[in-house]
Design a protein around this motif. Structure first.
Motif, PDB file in Angstrom:
ATOM      1  N   VAL A 104      -4.673   2.108   5.777  1.00 60.55           N
ATOM      2  CA  VAL A 104      -4.182   3.495   5.677  1.00 60.55           C
ATOM      3  C   VAL A 104      -4.509   4.252   6.962  1.00 60.55           C
ATOM      4  O   VAL A 104      -3.662   4.973   7.501  1.00 60.55           O
ATOM      5  CB  VAL A 104      -4.753   4.203   4.427  1.00 60.55           C
ATOM      6  CG1 VAL A 104      -4.473   5.703   4.481  1.00 60.55           C
ATOM      7  CG2 VAL A 104      -4.158   3.593   3.161  1.00 60.55           C
ATOM      8  N   ALA A 105      -5.713   4.080   7.485  1.00 60.09           N
ATOM      9  CA  ALA A 105      -6.094   4.749   8.736  1.00 60.09           C
ATOM     10  C   ALA A 105      -5.176   4.319   9.877  1.00 60.09           C
ATOM     11  O   ALA A 105      -4.733   5.150  10.688  1.00 60.09           O
ATOM     12  CB  ALA A 105      -7.554   4.451   9.077  1.00 60.09           C
ATOM     13  N   ARG A 106      -4.859   3.027   9.941  1.00 62.86           N
ATOM     14  CA  ARG A 106      -3.948   2.538  10.988  1.00 62.86           C
ATOM     15  C   ARG A 106      -2.553   3.117  10.815  1.00 62.86           C
ATOM     16  O   ARG A 106      -1.933   3.567  11.780  1.00 62.86           O
ATOM     17  CB  ARG A 106      -3.891   1.002  10.971  1.00 62.86           C
ATOM     18  CG  ARG A 106      -2.973   0.438  12.073  1.00 62.86           C
ATOM     19  CD  ARG A 106      -2.966  -1.080  12.135  1.00 62.86           C
ATOM     20  NE  ARG A 106      -2.735  -1.737  10.877  1.00 62.86           N
ATOM     21  CZ  ARG A 106      -1.528  -1.880  10.292  1.00 62.86           C
ATOM     22  NH1 ARG A 106      -0.449  -1.370  10.855  1.00 62.86           N
ATOM     23  NH2 ARG A 106      -1.414  -2.517   9.144  1.00 62.86           N
ATOM     24  N   LEU A 107      -2.054   3.142   9.576  1.00 60.43           N
ATOM     25  CA  LEU A 107      -0.722   3.694   9.316  1.00 60.43           C
ATOM     26  C   LEU A 107      -0.671   5.189   9.644  1.00 60.43           C
ATOM     27  O   LEU A 107       0.345   5.687  10.142  1.00 60.43           O
ATOM     28  CB  LEU A 107      -0.321   3.430   7.861  1.00 60.43           C
ATOM     29  CG  LEU A 107      -0.083   1.955   7.513  1.00 60.43           C
ATOM     30  CD1 LEU A 107      -0.003   1.768   6.003  1.00 60.43           C
ATOM     31  CD2 LEU A 107       1.168   1.433   8.206  1.00 60.43           C
ATOM     32  N   GLU A 108      -1.753   5.897   9.383  1.00 62.07           N
ATOM     33  CA  GLU A 108      -1.827   7.316   9.762  1.00 62.07           C
ATOM     34  C   GLU A 108      -1.834   7.451  11.283  1.00 62.07           C
ATOM     35  O   GLU A 108      -1.125   8.279  11.847  1.00 62.07           O
ATOM     36  CB  GLU A 108      -3.078   7.961   9.168  1.00 62.07           C
ATOM     37  CG  GLU A 108      -3.011   8.145   7.671  1.00 62.07           C
ATOM     38  CD  GLU A 108      -4.329   8.574   7.050  1.00 62.07           C
ATOM     39  OE1 GLU A 108      -4.288   9.048   5.900  1.00 62.07           O
ATOM     40  OE2 GLU A 108      -5.394   8.434   7.694  1.00 62.07           O
ATOM     41  N   GLY A 109      -2.641   6.627  11.952  1.00 61.82           N
ATOM     42  CA  GLY A 109      -2.728   6.663  13.407  1.00 61.82           C
ATOM     43  C   GLY A 109      -1.411   6.350  14.089  1.00 61.82           C
ATOM     44  O   GLY A 109      -1.089   6.907  15.143  1.00 61.82           O
ATOM     45  N   GLN A 110      -0.633   5.444  13.498  1.00 60.05           N
ATOM     46  CA  GLN A 110       0.675   5.078  14.049  1.00 60.05           C
ATOM     47  C   GLN A 110       1.754   6.107  13.715  1.00 60.05           C
ATOM     48  O   GLN A 110       2.862   6.022  14.220  1.00 60.05           O
ATOM     49  CB  GLN A 110       1.121   3.719  13.503  1.00 60.05           C
ATOM     50  CG  GLN A 110       0.324   2.555  14.002  1.00 60.05           C
ATOM     51  CD  GLN A 110       0.755   1.247  13.342  1.00 60.05           C
ATOM     52  OE1 GLN A 110       1.257   1.217  12.220  1.00 60.05           O
ATOM     53  NE2 GLN A 110       0.542   0.149  14.047  1.00 60.05           N
ATOM     54  N   GLY A 111       1.430   7.047  12.832  1.00 62.29           N
ATOM     55  CA  GLY A 111       2.419   8.044  12.441  1.00 62.29           C
ATOM     56  C   GLY A 111       3.354   7.579  11.339  1.00 62.29           C
ATOM     57  O   GLY A 111       4.317   8.267  11.019  1.00 62.29           O
ATOM     58  N   VAL A 112       3.102   6.411  10.756  1.00 68.73           N
ATOM     59  CA  VAL A 112       3.911   5.958   9.620  1.00 68.73           C
ATOM     60  C   VAL A 112       3.649   6.896   8.442  1.00 68.73           C
ATOM     61  O   VAL A 112       4.573   7.357   7.785  1.00 68.73           O
ATOM     62  CB  VAL A 112       3.590   4.489   9.242  1.00 68.73           C
ATOM     63  CG1 VAL A 112       4.329   4.077   7.974  1.00 68.73           C
ATOM     64  CG2 VAL A 112       3.938   3.553  10.397  1.00 68.73           C
TER      65      VAL A 112
ATOM     66  N   ILE B 270       0.843  -1.203   0.000  1.00 65.41           N
ATOM     67  CA  ILE B 270       0.000   0.000   0.000  1.00 65.41           C
ATOM     68  C   ILE B 270       0.873   1.246   0.000  1.00 65.41           C
ATOM     69  O   ILE B 270       0.640   2.188  -0.776  1.00 65.41           O
ATOM     70  CB  ILE B 270      -0.968  -0.010   1.213  1.00 65.41           C
ATOM     71  CG1 ILE B 270      -2.018  -1.097   1.036  1.00 65.41           C
ATOM     72  CG2 ILE B 270      -1.613   1.367   1.402  1.00 65.41           C
ATOM     73  CD1 ILE B 270      -2.849  -1.391   2.289  1.00 65.41           C
ATOM     74  N   LEU B 271       1.893   1.269   0.838  1.00 61.68           N
ATOM     75  CA  LEU B 271       2.798   2.426   0.888  1.00 61.68           C
ATOM     76  C   LEU B 271       3.532   2.615  -0.434  1.00 61.68           C
ATOM     77  O   LEU B 271       3.744   3.753  -0.875  1.00 61.68           O
ATOM     78  CB  LEU B 271       3.787   2.286   2.047  1.00 61.68           C
ATOM     79  CG  LEU B 271       3.158   2.365   3.446  1.00 61.68           C
ATOM     80  CD1 LEU B 271       4.187   2.024   4.517  1.00 61.68           C
ATOM     81  CD2 LEU B 271       2.546   3.731   3.688  1.00 61.68           C
ATOM     82  N   GLU B 272       3.935   1.526  -1.077  1.00 61.02           N
ATOM     83  CA  GLU B 272       4.581   1.634  -2.386  1.00 61.02           C
ATOM     84  C   GLU B 272       3.637   2.292  -3.393  1.00 61.02           C
ATOM     85  O   GLU B 272       4.043   3.157  -4.172  1.00 61.02           O
ATOM     86  CB  GLU B 272       5.022   0.260  -2.897  1.00 61.02           C
ATOM     87  CG  GLU B 272       6.241  -0.283  -2.192  1.00 61.02           C
ATOM     88  CD  GLU B 272       6.602  -1.705  -2.618  1.00 61.02           C
ATOM     89  OE1 GLU B 272       5.704  -2.427  -3.125  1.00 61.02           O
ATOM     90  OE2 GLU B 272       7.754  -2.086  -2.436  1.00 61.02           O
ATOM     91  N   GLU B 273       2.377   1.878  -3.392  1.00 61.69           N
ATOM     92  CA  GLU B 273       1.384   2.464  -4.303  1.00 61.69           C
ATOM     93  C   GLU B 273       1.210   3.957  -4.018  1.00 61.69           C
ATOM     94  O   GLU B 273       1.148   4.771  -4.941  1.00 61.69           O
ATOM     95  CB  GLU B 273       0.037   1.742  -4.180  1.00 61.69           C
ATOM     96  CG  GLU B 273       0.039   0.334  -4.715  1.00 61.69           C
ATOM     97  CD  GLU B 273       0.241   0.262  -6.220  1.00 61.69           C
ATOM     98  OE1 GLU B 273      -0.260   1.145  -6.948  1.00 61.69           O
ATOM     99  OE2 GLU B 273       0.909  -0.679  -6.677  1.00 61.69           O
TER     100      GLU B 273
END
Length: 174
Positions: free
Chosen positions: A44-52, A14-17
Protein backbone atom coordinates in the motif's frame (compact mmCIF):
# COMPACT_ATOMS: atom_id res chain seq x y z
CA UNK A 1 2.05 11.34 -21.75
CA UNK A 2 0.45 8.17 -20.46
CA UNK A 3 1.78 6.68 -17.27
CA UNK A 4 1.40 3.00 -16.64
CA UNK A 5 2.10 1.15 -13.47
CA UNK A 6 3.21 -2.43 -13.34
CA UNK A 7 0.88 -4.12 -10.91
CA UNK A 8 1.13 -7.78 -10.05
CA UNK A 9 -1.75 -9.98 -8.95
CA UNK A 10 -1.19 -9.21 -5.26
CA UNK A 11 -1.24 -5.44 -5.89
CA UNK A 12 -4.51 -5.85 -7.80
CA UNK A 13 -6.00 -8.05 -5.09
CA UNK A 14 -5.12 -5.45 -2.45
CA UNK A 15 -6.69 -2.70 -4.56
CA UNK A 16 -9.82 -4.81 -5.07
CA UNK A 17 -10.13 -5.22 -1.29
CA UNK A 18 -9.68 -1.48 -0.73
CA UNK A 19 -12.22 -0.74 -3.49
CA UNK A 20 -14.80 -2.67 -1.48
CA UNK A 21 -13.97 -0.81 1.74
CA UNK A 22 -10.98 1.53 2.00
CA UNK A 23 -11.36 1.53 5.79
CA UNK A 24 -10.32 -2.11 6.01
CA UNK A 25 -7.20 -2.47 8.12
CA UNK A 26 -4.06 -3.82 6.54
CA UNK A 27 -4.38 -6.72 8.97
CA UNK A 28 -7.87 -7.56 7.67
CA UNK A 29 -6.78 -7.27 4.03
CA UNK A 30 -3.79 -9.50 4.78
CA UNK A 31 -6.02 -12.08 6.45
CA UNK A 32 -8.41 -12.11 3.48
CA UNK A 33 -5.54 -12.49 1.00
CA UNK A 34 -3.53 -14.92 3.14
CA UNK A 35 -0.39 -12.75 3.25
CA UNK A 36 1.34 -10.93 6.10
CA UNK A 37 0.13 -7.50 7.30
CA UNK A 38 3.68 -6.21 6.72
CA UNK A 39 3.44 -7.22 3.06
CA UNK A 40 0.10 -5.40 2.67
CA UNK A 41 1.45 -2.29 4.44
CA UNK A 42 4.54 -2.22 2.24
CA UNK A 43 2.51 -2.72 -0.93
CA UNK A 44 0.00 0.00 0.00
CA UNK A 45 2.84 2.41 0.84
CA UNK A 46 4.46 1.69 -2.54
CA UNK A 47 1.16 2.15 -4.39
CA UNK A 48 0.63 5.46 -2.58
CA UNK A 49 4.20 6.54 -3.39
CA UNK A 50 3.70 5.70 -7.07
CA UNK A 51 0.45 7.67 -7.14
CA UNK A 52 -1.68 4.61 -7.94
CA UNK A 53 -3.54 5.31 -4.68
CA UNK A 54 -4.03 9.07 -4.66
CA UNK A 55 -5.99 9.40 -1.43
CA UNK A 56 -8.91 8.20 0.63
CA UNK A 57 -12.24 9.99 0.84
CA UNK A 58 -15.67 9.13 2.20
CA UNK A 59 -18.36 8.62 -0.43
CA UNK A 60 -21.01 11.12 0.63
CA UNK A 61 -24.66 11.21 -0.40
CA UNK A 62 -24.82 14.49 -2.31
CA UNK A 63 -28.62 14.78 -2.16
CA UNK A 64 -28.63 14.51 1.64
CA UNK A 65 -26.10 17.35 1.66
CA UNK A 66 -28.31 19.59 -0.50
CA UNK A 67 -26.91 18.97 -3.99
CA UNK A 68 -30.20 18.19 -5.74
CA UNK A 69 -29.34 18.84 -9.40
CA UNK A 70 -26.62 17.58 -11.74
CA UNK A 71 -25.86 18.96 -15.19
CA UNK A 72 -23.52 18.28 -18.08
CA UNK A 73 -22.38 21.55 -19.64
CA UNK A 74 -20.67 21.60 -23.03
CA UNK A 75 -18.39 24.62 -23.32
CA UNK A 76 -16.94 26.39 -26.38
CA UNK A 77 -13.82 28.38 -25.55
CA UNK A 78 -11.86 30.92 -27.61
CA UNK A 79 -8.85 29.44 -29.34
CA UNK A 80 -5.74 29.36 -27.19
CA UNK A 81 -7.58 29.98 -23.91
CA UNK A 82 -8.79 26.46 -23.10
CA UNK A 83 -6.60 25.75 -20.07
CA UNK A 84 -7.05 29.27 -18.67
CA UNK A 85 -10.86 29.07 -18.76
CA UNK A 86 -10.93 25.49 -17.46
CA UNK A 87 -8.75 26.47 -14.50
CA UNK A 88 -11.10 29.34 -13.61
CA UNK A 89 -14.15 27.06 -13.82
CA UNK A 90 -12.38 24.36 -11.77
CA UNK A 91 -12.11 26.73 -8.79
CA UNK A 92 -15.89 26.59 -8.33
CA UNK A 93 -16.93 23.84 -5.89
CA UNK A 94 -19.97 23.08 -8.06
CA UNK A 95 -17.66 21.82 -10.85
CA UNK A 96 -17.45 18.09 -10.16
CA UNK A 97 -15.32 17.29 -13.23
CA UNK A 98 -14.00 19.10 -16.29
CA UNK A 99 -12.81 17.26 -19.38
CA UNK A 100 -11.20 18.34 -22.67
CA UNK A 101 -13.37 16.76 -25.35
CA UNK A 102 -13.63 16.38 -29.10
CA UNK A 103 -16.55 17.52 -31.21
CA UNK A 104 -18.51 20.76 -31.15
CA UNK A 105 -17.43 21.64 -27.62
CA UNK A 106 -13.93 22.18 -26.30
CA UNK A 107 -14.69 21.10 -22.75
CA UNK A 108 -17.34 19.24 -20.82
CA UNK A 109 -18.13 20.27 -17.26
CA UNK A 110 -20.08 17.96 -14.98
CA UNK A 111 -21.54 19.99 -12.16
CA UNK A 112 -23.72 19.51 -9.13
CA UNK A 113 -26.00 22.29 -8.01
CA UNK A 114 -28.31 23.06 -5.12
CA UNK A 115 -31.26 23.70 -7.42
CA UNK A 116 -32.28 25.18 -10.79
CA UNK A 117 -31.50 28.74 -9.65
CA UNK A 118 -28.02 27.72 -8.54
CA UNK A 119 -27.39 26.20 -11.99
CA UNK A 120 -28.72 29.38 -13.62
CA UNK A 121 -26.37 31.56 -11.56
CA UNK A 122 -23.41 29.30 -12.36
CA UNK A 123 -24.01 29.38 -16.13
CA UNK A 124 -24.64 33.15 -16.22
CA UNK A 125 -21.49 33.80 -14.21
CA UNK A 126 -19.46 31.47 -16.45
CA UNK A 127 -20.73 33.28 -19.56
CA UNK A 128 -19.24 36.53 -18.22
CA UNK A 129 -15.78 35.09 -18.97
CA UNK A 130 -14.60 36.92 -22.11
CA UNK A 131 -13.05 33.73 -23.54
CA UNK A 132 -16.05 31.48 -22.96
CA UNK A 133 -17.99 31.65 -26.21
CA UNK A 134 -21.05 29.55 -25.37
CA UNK A 135 -22.45 26.75 -23.27
CA UNK A 136 -24.87 23.91 -23.94
CA UNK A 137 -26.44 22.67 -20.72
CA UNK A 138 -28.12 19.32 -20.24
CA UNK A 139 -29.84 18.65 -16.92
CA UNK A 140 -29.41 15.14 -15.56
CA UNK A 141 -32.80 13.53 -14.93
CA UNK A 142 -31.57 10.29 -13.36
CA UNK A 143 -28.15 8.97 -12.51
CA UNK A 144 -28.28 5.39 -13.73
CA UNK A 145 -24.68 4.53 -12.86
CA UNK A 146 -22.10 6.44 -10.95
CA UNK A 147 -18.99 4.78 -9.57
CA UNK A 148 -15.70 6.48 -8.72
CA UNK A 149 -13.96 3.16 -8.22
CA UNK A 150 -11.45 2.16 -10.90
CA UNK A 151 -11.66 -1.49 -12.02
CA UNK A 152 -8.55 -3.41 -10.95
CA UNK A 153 -9.69 -6.94 -11.64
CA UNK A 154 -7.22 -9.45 -13.00
CA UNK A 155 -9.89 -10.49 -15.54
CA UNK A 156 -9.83 -8.87 -19.00
CA UNK A 157 -11.81 -5.63 -19.11
CA UNK A 158 -13.97 -6.88 -22.02
CA UNK A 159 -15.43 -9.59 -19.81
CA UNK A 160 -16.32 -7.03 -17.17
CA UNK A 161 -17.92 -4.68 -19.69
CA UNK A 162 -20.19 -7.39 -21.07
CA UNK A 163 -20.95 -8.91 -17.71
CA UNK A 164 -19.72 -12.32 -18.86
CA UNK A 165 -17.92 -14.13 -16.09
CA UNK A 166 -18.43 -11.40 -13.49
CA UNK A 167 -20.23 -11.40 -10.19
CA UNK A 168 -23.46 -9.37 -9.97
CA UNK A 169 -22.88 -6.00 -8.35
CA UNK A 170 -25.08 -4.34 -5.78
CA UNK A 171 -27.75 -1.94 -6.98
CA UNK A 172 -26.16 0.94 -5.09
CA UNK A 173 -22.59 1.75 -6.16
CA UNK A 174 -20.42 3.77 -3.80
Amino acid sequence: MRRTSILDDLDRAILEELNVDARRSHREVAHRLKVSPTTVSARVARLEGQGVIRGYIPLLDDEQLGWELWAAIGIRISKGRLREVEERLARDARAYAIYDVTGENDALLIGRFRDRRDLDRFVKHALQDPYLERTNTQVVLNRVKEDRRVPVSRRPVEREATGVGTRPSSTRNP
